[in-house]
Write an enzyme that holds these catalytic residues in place. Structure first.
Site, mmCIF file in Angstrom:
data_model
loop_
_atom_site.group_PDB
_atom_site.id
_atom_site.type_symbol
_atom_site.label_atom_id
_atom_site.label_comp_id
_atom_site.label_asym_id
_atom_site.label_seq_id
_atom_site.Cartn_x
_atom_site.Cartn_y
_atom_site.Cartn_z
ATOM 1 N N GLY A 178 -0.410 -4.900 10.436
ATOM 2 C CA GLY A 178 0.869 -4.070 9.774
ATOM 3 C C GLY A 178 0.079 -2.911 9.476
ATOM 4 O O GLY A 178 -0.179 -2.032 8.554
ATOM 5 N N LYS A 193 0.795 -0.829 0.152
ATOM 6 C CA LYS A 193 -0.152 0.278 -0.012
ATOM 7 C C LYS A 193 0.907 1.326 -0.203
ATOM 8 O O LYS A 193 0.638 2.317 -0.914
ATOM 9 C CB LYS A 193 -0.878 0.269 1.382
ATOM 10 C CG LYS A 193 -1.994 -1.046 1.504
ATOM 11 C CD LYS A 193 -3.412 -0.684 2.010
ATOM 12 C CE LYS A 193 -4.242 -1.853 2.723
ATOM 13 N NZ LYS A 193 -4.701 -1.914 3.740
ATOM 14 N N ALA A 242 -1.350 0.920 6.911
ATOM 15 C CA ALA A 242 -2.264 0.112 7.580
ATOM 16 C C ALA A 242 -2.925 -1.072 6.978
ATOM 17 O O ALA A 242 -3.799 -0.856 6.092
ATOM 18 C CB ALA A 242 -2.196 0.041 8.600
ATOM 19 N N ASP A 243 -2.730 -2.205 6.988
ATOM 20 C CA ASP A 243 -3.267 -3.688 7.410
ATOM 21 C C ASP A 243 -3.922 -4.442 8.006
ATOM 22 O O ASP A 243 -2.715 -5.105 8.967
ATOM 23 C CB ASP A 243 -2.827 -4.203 6.201
ATOM 24 C CG ASP A 243 -4.035 -5.441 5.555
ATOM 25 O OD1 ASP A 243 -4.843 -5.022 4.983
ATOM 26 O OD2 ASP A 243 -3.949 -6.182 5.557
ATOM 27 N N THR A 244 -5.244 -4.526 8.920
ATOM 28 C CA THR A 244 -5.641 -5.729 9.834
ATOM 29 C C THR A 244 -5.710 -6.828 9.425
ATOM 30 O O THR A 244 -7.149 -6.351 8.270
ATOM 31 C CB THR A 244 -6.753 -4.635 10.924
ATOM 32 O OG1 THR A 244 -5.666 -3.458 10.976
ATOM 33 C CG2 THR A 244 -6.608 -5.218 11.971
#
Length: 191
Positions: free
Chosen positions: A106, A52, A69-71
């Site tokens: 992340g 991203k 961010a990535d959840t």
């Protein structure tokens, strides 16, 4: 340094605002969120957050910091992403019922000079949920925009979450305490 939150999540916007820093939202469409097979939970979340951030590289100025961010919700080696519909949301919640899973976010911090990626992991234990409770939550709250089909800050979190080990804010989508610590370590926070 100008802070750019590269996320459309209202929860991430609210959480980042809580740190008391000025930032703007910048969104790009069509970012590839795929990942190679064989990655573990933390590796998956960090890989996607990194992809991203890299998508913004060509659009950023020298004085900007991009925050992505990535959840993911991770249960027994399976990633539970955002459900496509109500039926899939109900299936996901039934899978989480009575079990402990990981919520992994992340985060990538990107400037023209440096790129730093980290992950935060929280362990969430759900009580045994009845089919009626699951159905009520899915129909009343429409959690199709949430990894694992739930928002801990909503009704299902109030009645279903027995225990959390780790950051509550990470479960919401942005580990703000860890983010603040990482920004300080990079010399990007003066408070």
């Amino acid at each position: 340094m100008r802070y750019i939150l590269a996320s459309g999540s209202p929860r991430r916007k609210e959480l980042l605002a809580g740190l008391g820093i000025d930032f703007e939202i910048r969104l790009l469409d069509g970012i590839d969120e795929s990942y190679p097979s064989g990655l573990s939970g933390e590796e998956i979340a960090m890989h996607i957050a990194g992809k991203k951030a890299e998508a913004y590289l060509s659009t950023m100025a020298d004085d900007e910091l991009i925050i992505t961010a990535d959840t993911i919700v991770y249960l027994d080696g399976i990633v539970l992403g955002k459900p496509k519909n109500a039926d899939e949301a109900c299936r996901m919640l039934a899978m989480l019922s009575g079990k402990t899973h990981q919520v992994i976010t992340g985060v990538t911090l990107l400037t023209r000079q440096q790129k730093h990626t980290f992950a935060s992991v929280s362990h969430v234990t759900f009580a045994q949920l009845t089919p009626e409770e699951i159905e009520h939550y899915v129909t009343q709250y429409n959690p199709t925009d949430k990894a694992g089909a739930y928002g801990i800050q909503e009704w299902i979190g109030f009645i279903g979450v027995e225990r959390i080990e780790g950051s509550y804010f990470n479960v919401m989508g942005l580990p703000v305490q860890r983010l603040y610590t990482e920004l300080k370590a990079m010399g990007l926070m003066t408070k």
